[in-house]
Motif scaffolding. Structure first.
Motif, PDB file in Angstrom:
ATOM      1  N   MET A  99       0.955  -1.214  -0.013  1.00 16.80           N
ATOM      2  CA  MET A  99       0.124  -0.021   0.130  1.00 16.80           C
ATOM      3  C   MET A  99       0.694   1.236  -0.057  1.00 16.80           C
ATOM      4  O   MET A  99       0.548   2.101  -0.689  1.00 16.80           O
ATOM      5  N   ALA A 100       1.888   1.164   0.641  1.00 18.71           N
ATOM      6  CA  ALA A 100       2.920   2.583   0.604  1.00 18.71           C
ATOM      7  C   ALA A 100       3.330   2.731  -0.658  1.00 18.71           C
ATOM      8  O   ALA A 100       3.173   3.927  -1.234  1.00 18.71           O
ATOM      9  N   ARG A 101       3.640   1.645  -1.566  1.00 16.95           N
ATOM     10  CA  ARG A 101       4.264   1.807  -2.959  1.00 16.95           C
ATOM     11  C   ARG A 101       3.041   2.340  -3.471  1.00 16.95           C
ATOM     12  O   ARG A 101       3.176   3.348  -4.510  1.00 16.95           O
ATOM     13  N   LEU A 102       1.744   1.709  -3.708  1.00 16.08           N
ATOM     14  CA  LEU A 102       0.582   2.083  -4.250  1.00 16.08           C
ATOM     15  C   LEU A 102       0.279   3.793  -3.836  1.00 16.08           C
ATOM     16  O   LEU A 102      -0.022   4.560  -4.900  1.00 16.08           O
ATOM     17  N   MET A 103       0.331   3.937  -2.626  1.00 10.81           N
ATOM     18  CA  MET A 103       0.148   5.409  -2.340  1.00 10.81           C
ATOM     19  C   MET A 103       0.960   6.457  -2.812  1.00 10.81           C
ATOM     20  O   MET A 103       0.804   7.496  -3.096  1.00 10.81           O
ATOM     21  N   ARG A 104       2.288   6.073  -2.928  1.00  8.89           N
ATOM     22  CA  ARG A 104       3.245   6.743  -3.435  1.00  8.89           C
ATOM     23  C   ARG A 104       3.011   7.055  -4.984  1.00  8.89           C
ATOM     24  O   ARG A 104       3.101   8.213  -5.335  1.00  8.89           O
ATOM     25  N   SER A 105       3.043   6.155  -5.518  1.00  7.78           N
ATOM     26  CA  SER A 105       2.875   6.188  -7.037  1.00  7.78           C
ATOM     27  C   SER A 105       1.661   7.077  -7.360  1.00  7.78           C
ATOM     28  O   SER A 105       1.624   7.890  -8.383  1.00  7.78           O
ATOM     29  N   SER A 106       0.356   6.546  -6.812  1.00  3.77           N
ATOM     30  CA  SER A 106      -0.925   7.038  -7.059  1.00  3.77           C
ATOM     31  C   SER A 106      -0.919   8.879  -6.742  1.00  3.77           C
ATOM     32  O   SER A 106      -1.258   9.645  -7.369  1.00  3.77           O
ATOM     33  N   LEU A 107      -0.188   8.984  -5.461  1.00  2.00           N
ATOM     34  CA  LEU A 107      -0.043  10.552  -5.034  1.00  2.00           C
ATOM     35  C   LEU A 107       0.859  11.167  -6.076  1.00  2.00           C
ATOM     36  O   LEU A 107       0.578  12.346  -6.722  1.00  2.00           O
ATOM     37  N   LEU A 108       1.899  10.664  -6.596  1.00  2.00           N
ATOM     38  CA  LEU A 108       2.997  11.186  -7.627  1.00  2.00           C
ATOM     39  C   LEU A 108       2.198  11.699  -8.752  1.00  2.00           C
ATOM     40  O   LEU A 108       2.112  12.915  -9.421  1.00  2.00           O
ATOM     41  N   GLU A 109       1.341  10.703  -9.247  1.00  2.00           N
ATOM     42  CA  GLU A 109       0.389  11.085 -10.344  1.00  2.00           C
ATOM     43  C   GLU A 109      -0.335  12.029 -10.289  1.00  2.00           C
ATOM     44  O   GLU A 109      -0.686  12.997 -11.293  1.00  2.00           O
ATOM     45  N   VAL A 110      -1.219  12.052  -9.250  1.00  2.00           N
ATOM     46  CA  VAL A 110      -2.061  13.170  -9.182  1.00  2.00           C
ATOM     47  C   VAL A 110      -1.410  14.453  -8.908  1.00  2.00           C
ATOM     48  O   VAL A 110      -1.741  15.520  -9.456  1.00  2.00           O
ATOM     49  N   MET A 111      -0.339  14.509  -8.336  1.00  2.00           N
ATOM     50  CA  MET A 111       0.541  15.820  -7.989  1.00  2.00           C
ATOM     51  C   MET A 111       0.825  16.501  -9.264  1.00  2.00           C
ATOM     52  O   MET A 111       1.127  17.815  -9.262  1.00  2.00           O
ATOM     53  N   GLY A 112       0.916  15.753 -10.417  1.00  2.00           N
ATOM     54  CA  GLY A 112       1.333  16.326 -11.565  1.00  2.00           C
ATOM     55  C   GLY A 112       0.116  16.998 -12.467  1.00  2.00           C
ATOM     56  O   GLY A 112       0.337  17.608 -13.504  1.00  2.00           O
ATOM     57  N   GLN A 113      -1.026  16.818 -11.899  1.00  2.00           N
ATOM     58  CA  GLN A 113      -2.326  17.332 -12.719  1.00  2.00           C
ATOM     59  C   GLN A 113      -2.486  18.700 -12.340  1.00  2.00           C
ATOM     60  O   GLN A 113      -1.848  19.326 -11.655  1.00  2.00           O
ATOM     61  N   ASP A 114      -3.002  19.273 -13.504  1.00  2.00           N
ATOM     62  CA  ASP A 114      -3.422  20.705 -13.512  1.00  2.00           C
ATOM     63  C   ASP A 114      -4.168  21.342 -12.209  1.00  2.00           C
ATOM     64  O   ASP A 114      -3.679  22.415 -11.771  1.00  2.00           O
ATOM     65  N   TYR A 115      -5.033  20.619 -11.652  1.00  2.00           N
ATOM     66  CA  TYR A 115      -5.671  21.471 -10.748  1.00  2.00           C
ATOM     67  C   TYR A 115      -4.936  21.486  -9.459  1.00  2.00           C
ATOM     68  O   TYR A 115      -5.047  22.460  -8.378  1.00  2.00           O
ATOM     69  N   ILE A 116      -3.729  20.599  -9.281  1.00  2.35           N
ATOM     70  CA  ILE A 116      -3.060  20.729  -8.251  1.00  2.35           C
ATOM     71  C   ILE A 116      -2.110  22.028  -8.420  1.00  2.35           C
ATOM     72  O   ILE A 116      -1.684  22.777  -7.596  1.00  2.35           O
ATOM     73  N   ARG A 117      -1.658  22.184  -9.786  1.00  2.00           N
ATOM     74  CA  ARG A 117      -0.781  23.463 -10.050  1.00  2.00           C
ATOM     75  C   ARG A 117      -1.791  24.441  -9.757  1.00  2.00           C
ATOM     76  O   ARG A 117      -1.340  25.840  -8.987  1.00  2.00           O
ATOM     77  N   THR A 118      -3.048  24.588 -10.056  1.00  2.00           N
ATOM     78  CA  THR A 118      -3.854  25.715  -9.712  1.00  2.00           C
ATOM     79  C   THR A 118      -4.048  25.898  -8.190  1.00  2.00           C
ATOM     80  O   THR A 118      -3.917  26.853  -7.698  1.00  2.00           O
ATOM     81  N   ALA A 119      -4.135  24.769  -7.387  1.00  2.00           N
ATOM     82  CA  ALA A 119      -3.953  25.122  -6.023  1.00  2.00           C
ATOM     83  C   ALA A 119      -2.794  25.774  -5.309  1.00  2.00           C
ATOM     84  O   ALA A 119      -2.975  26.640  -4.504  1.00  2.00           O
TER      85      ALA A 119
END
Lengths: 570, 305
Positions: B187-207
């Motif tokens: 789960m730690a690996r899953l959490m990491r990769s999933s979070l990294l993917e989300v962090m690259g999205q536009d709405y995060i840049r907006t935030a």
């Protein structure tokens, strides 16, 4: 020096944790354990001192409680029903039959204080002790024994040892089949304290038979009230032995406490005995070595040697069984005793036991295992080794083979060595083949099959040398001797010797125990000097018990008894 | 939405019936029976046993008798342990396994999610390397090895924790770590990769552009989306952990349900095989259904029609 320091450090850290954890009764065990582990190899005297100190010297601990680990859960604890050996710790401590075993392994009076038989050994009369009681305080009489035996003989009971009664008692089988009534069955309560068995044929070992738990009494009242659930709760599990079950925790533990209604309760010291199930033998061993438990029923075979060297409390007792190979005596060249002798001499039993199979066993030179005791003496004690040694006697083997007409194995046909599919059996078979090829210069072909297929072939005589083993259901040489009796169904060696048969016939009707023992040894001498089988080892049971626990003993039927157990101050 | 879940429930029941049928057929196709043992049992005793448990009747009849029992909530008597019911096994074993499983799940979540977040935030730095190295070891080393090492160190060498049983709270420590090791790492690996993917999205840049603090960006905006894959595996993981592990329960002598999954098969204890299979299957399906319900709560975009 370094070791000592480590010892102290460990002891200190232990005491520390003990204080923090505050677990009372166990706290005293731990330093002792560290002592055992660290100091035992250098101090064998300690062990000797422990053995000789006896009851007077060793002061009793304040709490007479112990935890003993069982590594298998029994399928049931109904003495009438099960034949599962995992049930023995419960059945031999919660129940007592007419006779029982003492620590020497000898049959002694149990519920019956005395017994006698008629001259032709077909009627046995048992006199029960006065005032026997069930663990719930109600009276136990001869009628309870009759009820139990008839319950065994009822098909719905699904008793797995039913033939141990139906084969012997008059009309037992007929009652089972429904063609005879209860009154016809040869088990009668003459009065409350007198029980009479009438047998179909003379049986000199009937006393050994009635020591089996299938002959134990069970209480009619609880069975009628609870059906086959009477073994499922502590309240319903009424018994008559030194202990009674007071708590059942499914899959976890069973708690036994002293049964105050047992006739000999005044001599039972242990108050509480916890049987804890730990299925993994390595976990159990660690728990034992770290002092969490006081004993363990089974030991991982890879640790046997180490535990023996460390004097960690390993107890090894004979189990009434032999592991051997059948040699087809009806087939050339194996019909020649010299050939069989050569095959016997050429194997290194010690290597097979310690290195190949890694079991705890004694080298076997005969098919008859030790474990039957008469007058405090094993009937096999002092018997010949039949010229065999624990290690291979290569010169002797070669000489025997040469004498048989095959010098250096020349002209000897390829030996077919068969075994049944099992990892350990396979290892042994391959090792034997190698020993023969190397030591005798003969060639060996090894083959295996599933047990059912393999055993059919052996019974039909379609084999030359075949892996076999025998564990007796009841402890009496008569459970072994038919194995080599001419034309017996269990005689898979197809061995035949009129002299041997004559002695066995005599044994079958011998009443005097001393004479019986003498005849058994005579029969063994006659037959084993002919090498009809290739004995490998006599089976043993091993268990672990801490040195501060005295009086626990196991007999060759694998029954383990705690009735004399005492926890010494430690 | 209600209709959707009603349909799901219907499919579950059909699946359960098929599982029962399949298990029943496979089980009877395997050679040997509950009364085969190393000791020779006389034929008449075996016949009496078969008659007692109706094993002498035709298989379809046995199956329908069993199913009607299950419908009444009766999993039948154990063949191997006379006098005991399969219901007893479940009633006694499940609470033990579930207790251990629950503690393990809490431990897994408390350890895996922060580990994953930390690794993602420190992406490529030594913290990330270290955590992922530990997680890789955790995924690859089997639980029984972890368990044996733990027992050796903490029970045998240091003697600070009990070797077996759940008698005190200390008893939970070793089995929980051994049991949770794999799930934490996974789960730690899953959490990491999933979070990294989300962090690259536009709405995060907006935030971020809004001037939010990094912590707020991660916890408020990124986490919710990043959790969806974790929740997906959480369902089966919970079902697995709560119903007990054969290996861990055997090593630590825990009287849970896990042992029955394996021993019942080797003993050919037919009713127990069926009982634990049905129990586990229904539990697993319920968990998966629950996860689907959970999706709606985490992510309002997910709707079931």
């Amino acid at each position: 020096m370094k070791k000592k320091l480590l010892c102290v450090l460990l002891a200190v850290s232990l005491t520390g944790t003990m204080l923090m954890a505050g677990c009372g009764s166990k706290a005293q065990d731990e330093p002792q354990t560290i002592d055992d582990i660290e100091a035992a190899p250098e101090a064998p005297e300690a062990e000797e001192a422990g053995e000789t100190k006896g009851t007077e010297e060793g002061a009793l601990a304040d709490t007479q409680e112990m935890v003993f680990v069982l590594n298998n859960e029994p399928d049931g604890i109904d003495p009438n029903v099960t034949n599962n050996s995992f049930a023995t710790p419960f059945l031999s401590n919660c129940f007592e039959g007419l006779v029982t075993y003492d620590e020497k392994g000898e049959v002694v009076p149990g519920n019956a204080e005395s017994w006698e038989s008629n001259d032709d050994l077909t009627v046995f009369t048992f006199h029960l002790r006065e005032g026997l009681k069930w663990s719930d305080g109600t009276d136990l009489t001869a009628n309870d024994y009759v009820y139990s035996a008839l319950r065994v003989l009822t098909p719905e009971t699904t008793s797995q040892y039913v033939n141990m009664i139906s084969d012997y008692v008059v009309n037992g089988q007929e009652f089972y089949d429904g063609t005879a009534s209860a009154e016809d069955v040869g088990i009668k309560a003459l009065d409350d304290n007198t029980l009479e068995f009438t047998l179909k044929a003379p049986c000199p070992y009937f006393i050994d038979l009635v020591s089996m738990w299938v002959y134990f009494p069970v209480q009619q009242a609880t069975i009628e009230a609870n059906g086959d659930k009477w073994t499922a709760t502590a309240e319903a599990y009424v018994s008559n032995g030194p202990f009674k079950i007071t708590e059942m925790n499914m899959g976890e533990s069973m708690i036994l406490e002293k049964n105050e209604n047992y006739w000999n309760a005044e001599n039972v010291t242990l108050e509480k005995l916890t049987f804890r199930y730990v299925l993994d033998t390595s976990t159990a061993l660690t728990a034992y070595e770290s002092g969490e438990v006081d004993g363990v029923r089974m030991v991982p075979s890879s640790d046997l040697a180490r535990l023996k060297a460390e004097n960690a409390g390993l107890v090894s007792t004979p189990n009434y069984g032999t592991v051997y190979y059948d040699i087809n005596c009806s087939k050339a060249p194996f019909d020649n005793p010299l050939v069989r002798k050569a095959l016997n001499l050429a194997i290194d039993r010690e290597a097979l036991i310690n290195n190949v199979a890694q079991v705890d066993g004694q080298p076997a030179f005969s098919f008859l295992a030790p474990g039957y005791v008469v007058d405090g003496k094993d009937v096999t004690e002092g018997r010949s080794d039949f010229g065999l040694t624990a290690t291979a006697d290569v010169e002797g083997a070669k000489a025997a083979l040469a004498e048989a007409g095959y010098p250096d194995g020349e002209g000897f046909p390829t030996v077919q060595l068969s075994f049944y599919s099992d990892d350990n059996v396979k290892k042994i078979a391959e090792a034997i083949a190698e020993m023969w090829e190397q030591n005798l210069g003969i060639s060996v072909e090894v083959s295996s099959a599933d047990w059912a297929v393999f055993y059919d072939a052996v019974q039909a005589g379609n084999y030359e040398v075949a892996a076999m083993g025998w564990s007796a259901d009841y402890v009496n040489p008569m459970s072994f001797l038919p194995l080599l009796y001419t034309d017996d169904v269990t005689n898979n060696s197809f061995y035949s010797n009129p002299d041997y048969d004559a002695v066995v016939d005599q044994i079958k009707v011998e009443k005097d125990p001393a004479k019986f023992a003498e005849l058994v040894q005579q029969a063994d001498e006659i037959v084993s000097a002919d090498y009809p089988v290739l004995g490998l080892y006599y089976k043993s049971n091993t268990y672990l018990i801490k040195d501060y626990i005295e009086g626990v003993y196991m007999v060759s039927s694998s029954n383990i008894y705690f009735q004399n157990a005492k926890v010494l101050a430690h | 939405m209600i209709r959707y879940f009603a349909k799901r429930l219907g499919i579950m029941l059909v699946a359960l019936f098929l599982i029962m049928l399949l298990t029943f057929c496979i089980m009877h196709a395997v050679p040997g029976g509950p009364f085969t043992s190393d000791r020779n049992m006389s034929e008449e005793v075996e016949a009496a046993l078969n008659a007692k448990y109706h094993l002498d009747r035709p298989l379809p009849e046995q199956f329908f008798e069993y199913v009607s029992g299950v419908l009444r909530g009766d999993l039948g008597p154990s063949y191997k342990y006379p006098g005991k019911e399969v219901n007893d096994f479940v009633e006694n074993g499940f609470p033990v396994s579930a207790r251990l499983g629950f503690v393990t799940i809490v431990f897994v979540l408390l350890a895996a999610i922060p580990m994953g977040i930390l690794a993602a935030v420190k992406n490529g730095k030594w913290q990330d390397m270290l955590l992922m190295a530990v997680a890789t070891i955790g995924v690859t080393i089997p639980s029984f090895v972890i368990a044996s090492v733990l027992i050796y160190v903490f029970s045998f060498k240091l003697n600070v924790l009990p070797t077996y049983g759940l008698d005190t709270w200390k008893g939970y420590i070793l089995p929980v770590v051994a049991l949770g090791g794999y799930s934490i790492s996974y789960m730690a690996r899953l959490m990491r990769s999933s979070l990294l993917e989300v962090m690259g999205q536009d709405y995060i840049r907006t935030a971020r552009a809004k001037g939010l603090s990094e912590i707020k960006v991660i916890l408020k905006h990124a986490m919710r989306n990043a959790l969806i894959p974790v929740v997906t595996v959480l369902g089966p993981t919970i079902a697995n952990l709560l119903t007990g592990s054969f290996v861990i329960e055997k090593i630590f002598a825990i009287p849970g349900l896990g042992g029955y999954f394996v021993t019942s098969v080797s003993q050919r204890d037919y009713t127990t095989i069926m009982g634990v299979t049905i129990f586990y299957a229904s539990f697993l399906m319920a968990m998966i259904l629950l996860v689907d319900v959970f999706y709606c709560l985490i992510d309002p975009r997910i709707k079931y029609e």
